[in-house]
Scaffold this active site. Structure first.
Site, mmCIF file in Angstrom:
data_model
loop_
_atom_site.group_PDB
_atom_site.id
_atom_site.type_symbol
_atom_site.label_atom_id
_atom_site.label_comp_id
_atom_site.label_asym_id
_atom_site.label_seq_id
_atom_site.Cartn_x
_atom_site.Cartn_y
_atom_site.Cartn_z
ATOM 1 N N GLU A 111 8.924 3.388 -21.765
ATOM 2 C CA GLU A 111 9.156 4.084 -20.482
ATOM 3 C C GLU A 111 8.466 3.220 -19.283
ATOM 4 O OE1 GLU A 111 6.568 7.620 -21.211
ATOM 5 O OE2 GLU A 111 7.472 7.562 -23.315
ATOM 6 N N LYS A 113 5.996 2.616 -16.565
ATOM 7 C CA LYS A 113 4.469 3.110 -15.950
ATOM 8 C C LYS A 113 4.772 3.331 -14.529
ATOM 9 C CE LYS A 113 -0.098 1.702 -16.601
ATOM 10 N NZ LYS A 113 -0.557 2.176 -15.652
ATOM 11 N N ASP A 115 3.069 4.630 -11.004
ATOM 12 C CA ASP A 115 1.978 4.193 -10.260
ATOM 13 C C ASP A 115 1.585 5.366 -9.366
ATOM 14 O OD1 ASP A 115 -0.155 2.644 -9.579
ATOM 15 O OD2 ASP A 115 0.835 1.258 -8.343
ATOM 16 N N TYR A 225 4.192 13.201 -21.453
ATOM 17 C CA TYR A 225 3.379 13.503 -22.498
ATOM 18 C C TYR A 225 3.064 14.717 -22.850
ATOM 19 C CZ TYR A 225 -0.749 11.893 -25.833
ATOM 20 O OH TYR A 225 -1.455 11.500 -26.847
ATOM 21 N N LYS A 311 2.215 -4.624 -17.830
ATOM 22 C CA LYS A 311 2.067 -4.684 -16.402
ATOM 23 C C LYS A 311 3.079 -5.608 -15.673
ATOM 24 C CE LYS A 311 -1.177 -2.900 -14.312
ATOM 25 N NZ LYS A 311 -1.917 -1.921 -13.908
ATOM 26 N N CYS A 404 -12.708 -14.443 21.599
ATOM 27 C CA CYS A 404 -11.393 -13.647 21.554
ATOM 28 C C CYS A 404 -10.338 -14.820 22.079
ATOM 29 C CB CYS A 404 -11.116 -12.481 22.733
ATOM 30 S SG CYS A 404 -9.785 -11.860 22.791
ATOM 31 N N CYS A 407 -8.919 -13.497 25.595
ATOM 32 C CA CYS A 407 -9.733 -13.716 27.100
ATOM 33 C C CYS A 407 -10.744 -14.498 27.076
ATOM 34 C CB CYS A 407 -9.958 -12.040 27.292
ATOM 35 S SG CYS A 407 -11.158 -11.295 26.376
ATOM 36 N N CYS A 422 -12.961 -7.697 20.132
ATOM 37 C CA CYS A 422 -13.212 -8.258 21.307
ATOM 38 C C CYS A 422 -13.591 -6.839 22.184
ATOM 39 C CB CYS A 422 -11.853 -8.649 21.921
ATOM 40 S SG CYS A 422 -12.015 -8.965 23.688
ATOM 41 N N CYS A 428 -8.971 -7.799 28.815
ATOM 42 C CA CYS A 428 -8.332 -8.339 27.720
ATOM 43 C C CYS A 428 -6.549 -8.219 27.706
ATOM 44 C CB CYS A 428 -8.916 -8.292 26.270
ATOM 45 S SG CYS A 428 -8.259 -9.140 25.088
HETATM 46 S S1 IVH Z 1 0.794 7.921 -21.531
HETATM 47 C C1 IVH Z 1 -2.758 8.113 -24.076
HETATM 48 N N1 IVH Z 1 2.925 7.128 -20.012
HETATM 49 O O1 IVH Z 1 -1.192 5.024 -16.868
HETATM 50 C C2 IVH Z 1 -1.702 7.677 -23.439
HETATM 51 N N2 IVH Z 1 0.835 7.051 -19.071
HETATM 52 O O2 IVH Z 1 -3.385 3.307 -17.925
HETATM 53 C C3 IVH Z 1 -1.641 8.531 -22.220
HETATM 54 N N3 IVH Z 1 1.109 6.034 -16.596
HETATM 55 O O3 IVH Z 1 -3.628 7.211 -17.111
HETATM 56 C C4 IVH Z 1 -0.822 7.845 -20.822
HETATM 57 N N4 IVH Z 1 3.241 5.813 -16.419
HETATM 58 O O4 IVH Z 1 -1.936 7.600 -15.315
HETATM 59 C C5 IVH Z 1 1.673 7.194 -20.009
HETATM 60 N N5 IVH Z 1 4.939 6.621 -19.134
HETATM 61 C C6 IVH Z 1 3.553 6.673 -18.962
HETATM 62 C C7 IVH Z 1 2.787 6.457 -17.905
HETATM 63 C C8 IVH Z 1 1.130 6.472 -18.042
HETATM 64 C C9 IVH Z 1 1.867 6.000 -15.968
HETATM 65 C C10 IVH Z 1 -0.451 6.196 -16.394
HETATM 66 C C11 IVH Z 1 -1.272 7.333 -16.655
HETATM 67 C C12 IVH Z 1 -2.470 6.782 -17.411
HETATM 68 C C13 IVH Z 1 -2.305 5.234 -17.189
HETATM 69 C C14 IVH Z 1 -2.971 4.438 -18.183
#
Ligand code: IVH
Length: 668
Positions: A111, A113, A115, A225, A311, A404, A407, A422, A428
């Protein structure tokens, strides 16, 4: 059907329409019809305050009640994930899973991640009862009020849904790119500090004490989750598919992988495809799909053994440094900027990147001709992050300037600030031009016939030196200046003349007093009514105004203490700019609540909470968030919180209802 039943029916219908619109992206009614239903519900709810329900679809707009967050213990700890940065480490994870499961077949759920910041949502009998931030993993802040304003988070699941009575679902709260850009644009115009990336913006927003702010900012959420004693099945992927059916927004990018190859393919695909998503992602999460297998693998103290995050590299490119220039902004802040050979980054051509400030410039140890690494991560402006290889030229190390560049004045650094300034704010050139640009900008005097180039040109030709000079410009002078033809001269002069009608609050914003953004200017103008009263206000009087703290108040005092500023303002007044609020606004005001600190609490019937806040300000009072010995009284509606009630009784603070309050201010 009784009105009470109608309320329940409308709520259910609106929950369904919200889900269709925000989660499925397939609305079944027009926006207009939706708004009509919403208004019907709002009207009925006003008539039946006893039916108040924090999960009603009408509550998505949030409230401006100061919610102080309560810390709550997580039922199950919120762990983080171990990070990996290359395929080798992914393959090592895969091998560890294989070994851990002793050769049993397994699948990995891949899946995105997301941000943002993680959130834990608790549902009981299909109703959202609590939303908690991650905090330190064992306890977090109860942010339920704020979470309720996020439209993709269901407040109530459909009645016939086949979900457990009680469960927890976790996910990520995010600020989509479009909302982020809109917010930062607004902040720029208001002279507020910008958010560096959508994650910071989402986090700052979710921690806001005012849920109507959250509602405005357009947060979103993806869930990833599911936890609880009676969740549907053994497969994580299948459980999330079930959750999607119950009404949660689950990412469509989830995929089951049977082999390491499948995982690599997923990573490669999303490494580029993620750039087309509406929200920020910073990697991939890999999870063993079977919950039984997850349990058998267990956790370390910090993170589960059955999952890992891969990452993405922030987008970086290598180029050659050609020059470092020092830019002076309207406030006098000096920023070092690298000019370099053009490169492609996140789909755009980049030839300039920020070097932030003196400390960062020093650390980078740069020389002209260096091969540098430039990154465009979540940040808006590309930045130089380091050197691609050691310096290979005998040019001198680039160091921050002491004077600066525009000026020649000696730069100063205020205590606790990273930037150098400045101090020559009156003479200026880039500061002067910046100030005039701000003065004519849309939310200030709105003289749109005057663009940046024309301002620079007029300044260079000695026609304007500050905003006052705009009001003495003559057509002959402008016609002599090149590139300006007769039509545009007329437009420019007409625009300048028209700006004399701009209301006082915007004139105040246009003056460019440091930290006085659009909102602060509005509150100050309404509170003091005229420049005369504002310019002589004390620190204490200034901080009485809603939203004005010591920083803004201090800046106002410093501004008016300087005779040059006072002359500038006097001249503006002589040119006919508005330095008082209008007669109408003036007449509406009174001193009935002068020097009073008033707390608003509960749900009201006659006016909205915002309207009550305006009443308080209009009549000279101050709306404060929490009850203390200094509170004059509490304006209380229905369902005032029990803790507030208790505190009020303990401190002997008077509680006043709507009717009494309206009588007091003469607005019955
Ligand atoms: S699962 C025990 N799934 O990443 C597993 N986390 O570094 C719990 N995050 O605190 C997290 N996308 O804020 C999971 N598809 C995803 C995620 C995800 C982003 C974040 C989440 C977590 C952090 C972990």
């Amino acid at each position: 059907m009784t009105e009470q039943e109608q309320i329940l029916k409308l709520r259910e219908e609106l929950h369904q329409h919200n889900y269709n619109y925000y989660v499925l992206n397939t609305p079944t009614i027009s926006d207009r019809d939706f708004d009509m239903l919403m208004h019907q519900l709002q009207d009925l709810e006003k008539l039946h305050p006893e039916m108040n329900d924090p999960n009603s679809p009408t509550q998505r707009v949030g409230s401006d009640l100061n919610n102080e967050f309560v810390t709550v213990q997580h039922k199950r700890p919120m762990l983080s994930l171990a990070n990996t940065y290359n395929k080798q480490e992914v393959s090592e994870f895969y091998e560890r899973v294989k070994d851990g499961l002793q050769g049993a077949p397994f699948q990995i759920c891949c899946e995105l991640k997301f941000d943002g910041l993680s959130i834990s949502l608790h549902y009981k009998n299909g109703i959202l009862i609590k939303a908690v931030t991650r905090g330190d993993g064992t306890q977090g802040d109860d942010v339920t009020q704020n979470i309720r304003t996020i439209k993709t988070i269901p407040l109530q699941l459909p009645k016939e849904g086949n979900y457990p009575n009680e469960f927890e679902i976790r996910g990520e709260v995010l600020m989509p790119w479009t909302s982020f850009e809109r917010l930062n644009k607004q902040r720029e115009e208001n002279e507020e500090p910008l958010f560096a990336n959508p994650r910071n913006a989402a986090s700052g927003t979710l921690k806001s004490k005012n849920s109507s702010v959250v509602a405005e900012r357009g947060l979103d959420a993806y869930l990833y989750y599911l936890l609880g004693d009676n969740i549907p099945g053994d497969g994580h992927y299948q459980n999330m598919a079930a959750a999607a059916k119950w009404g949660f927004q689950v990412s469509k990018a989830m995929k089951l992988a049977d082999t390491l190859e499948d995982i690599y393919k997923y990573i490669e695909y999303w490494d580029t495809e993620r750039k087309n998503l509406p929200v920020a992602t910073d990697g991939i999460v890999l999870k063993v799909n079977s919950l039984a297998q997850q349990r058998s693998m267990g956790m370390t103290a910090k993170s589960p053994r059955w999952a890992i995050a891969y990452k993405f590299q922030a987008e970086q490119a290598e180029t050659t440094l050609r020059q470092v220039v020092f830019q002076v902004g309207r406030t006098g802040a000096v920023t070092p900027v690298a000019n370099m050979d053009p490169i492609q980054l996140s789909g755009t051509q980049v030839r300039r990147a920020t070097l932030h400030n003196a400390d960062i410039l020093e650390q980078l140890d740069l020389h002209i001709g260096d091969h540098i690494l430039v990154e465009k991560g979540g940040e808006i402006i590309p930045k130089v992050v380091g050197k691609a290889c050691p310096t290979d030229s005998d040019s001198q190390k680039i160091s921050f300037i002491t004077h600066c560049p525009a000026c020649g004045n000696k730069l100063i650094r205020y205590e606790g600030e990273a930037a150098h300034y400045c101090p020559n704010d009156m003479e200026c050139p880039p500061q002067i031009v910046g100030k005039i640009e701000h003065f004519v900008s849309r939310k200030a005097m709105n003289i749109n016939s005057l663009g940046t180039e024309i301002i620079e040109q007029y300044y260079k030709q000695g026609l304007i030196h500050n905003a006052n000079d705009l009001y003495t410009l003559k057509a002959e002078q402008l016609l002599n200046a090149d590139e300006t033809n007769k039509i545009s001269v007329n437009n420019i002069l007409a625009g300048i003349e028209e700006s004399k009608n701009v209301p006082f609050e915007r004139v105040l914003f246009a003056m460019g007093i440091r930290f006085v953004g659009e909102n602060a200017a509005k509150s100050l103008a309404r509170y003091f009514g005229s420049i005369k009263r504002l310019s002589t206000a004390t620190l204490e009087e200034l901080t009485q105004v809603n939203g004005i703290g010591d920083v803004i108040a201090g800046s106002i005092i410093r501004y008016f203490a300087d005779e040059r500023n006072r002359n500038f303002v006097n001249q503006l007044e002589k040119h006919g700019l508005k330095m008082k609020i209008s007669q109408e606004q003036q007449e509406a005001k009174s001193d009935r609540l002068k020097d009073m600190s008033i707390v608003i609490s509960g749900v009201f019937t006659h006016h909205s909470r915002d309207e009550y806040k305006e009443f308080i300000e209009k009549h000279g009072g101050k709306n404060v968030g929490s009850i203390s010995g200094k509170t004059s009284f509490i304006l209380a509606g229905d369902n005032m919180g029990p803790s507030k009630l208790e505190k009020a009784q303990k401190l002997g603070v008077k509680i006043m209802d709507e009717t009494e309050f309206l009588r007091l201010i003469g607005e019955e």
